[in-house]
Design a protein around this motif. Structure first.
Motif: not given
Length: 262
Positions: A14-26, A40-44, A92-96, A111-116
């Motif tokens: 949950f702490l990791v997901l909170a970090l992801g939420l913060a990144m998504a908010s930024v 490229e930045q989003r993938q990083r 750094p990767l995009s996914f199908l 995933a969408e923001k990273a180019g999936t």
């Protein structure tokens, strides 16, 4: 003891997901201000998030082989949703991915923001998918696909669909075969696979209640795509992954008819 261990691991998750939420908010705030980050930045950022996510999962990870030094089409066998963070943390990767993932809380948005690229199963839009993959590779962005089209229990390998590799041929992009293995006490892990009607919460609780498992990621020698038929290219990649997972037993000497028609 298993319940306490599972609860502690869930808290870390949950702490990791909170970090992801913060990144998504930024990222979202930047878009509203007209300061959109490059793909490229989003993938990083996504790679960093996936590295943190893997650290919260009950796995000991070992990587064998060398990371490619140029953009390639990565193809891997598919066992679980955990394949994505385990591979996404490497580079750094995009996914199908299947279209349902787009609607997963937080993970789908990232995933969408990273180019999936999202694919509808049975959507019948093979040409559009080929164009999307070709465009991604043409822009020198590495892309990972699961050419079996579904997950397995890790004890077998399904036919690789050649239509998913056509974009690599269009762009003369090498294919990077990857084999991922989940082990427990030296045997195929029966807990890690995410198959059938399994749900994410139940799967997490089973994983987190057990001792740590092992994951082997085999980065296999790249395969050139120039001048090859897509069925042949898919077959070569499938056989490379099969050999890494199961050795030389039951290796075929020619593409299956299904692969040729794919």
């Amino acid at each position: 003891m298993p319940r306490i261990r599972a609860a502690a691991r869930l808290l870390r998750l949950f702490l990791v997901l909170a970090l992801g939420l913060a990144m998504a908010s930024v990222i979202a705030l930047g878009e509203r201000l007209g300061l959109s980050a490059s793909i490229e930045q989003r993938q990083r950022w996504t790679r960093m998030f996936m590295g943190r996510l893997v650290a919260a999962l009950p796995f000991e990870v070992q990587v064998r082989g060398e990371l490619p030094q140029q953009p390639m089409l990565w193809v891997c066998n598919h066992v679980s949703w955990t394949d994505i963070p385990l591979l996404g943390m490497l580079t750094p990767l995009s996914f199908l991915s299947k279209a349902e993932v787009r609607h997963w809380p937080l993970a789908g948005w990232l995933a969408e923001k990273a180019g999936t690229l999202f694919i509808r199963r049975g959507g019948g839009d093979a040409q559009r998918l080929r164009e999307q993959i070709s465009e991604q590779l043409g822009e020198q962005r590495p892309l990972l696909i699961f050419p079996e089209g579904t997950t397995t229990d890790g004890r077998s390998l399904r036919t690789f669909h050649g239509r998913l590799l056509a974009g690599a041929i269009d762009q003369n992009t090498p294919v990077q075969p990857v084999a991922i293995q989940y082990l427990r006490a030296g045997q195929t892990d029966p807990i890690a696979p995410f198959i059938g009607e399994d749900d994410l919460v139940s799967h997490l609780m089973r994983l987190f209640a057990q001792d740590r498992g092992q994951v082997l990621i085999h980065l296999l020698p790249p395969i050139g795509s120039a001048g090859k038929e897509r069925a042949v290219l898919a077959f070569e990649a499938q056989q490379a992954v099969h050999l890494a997972l199961f050795g030389a037993e039951n290796v075929e000497v020619a593409p299956r008819r299904q692969a040729r028609a794919a």
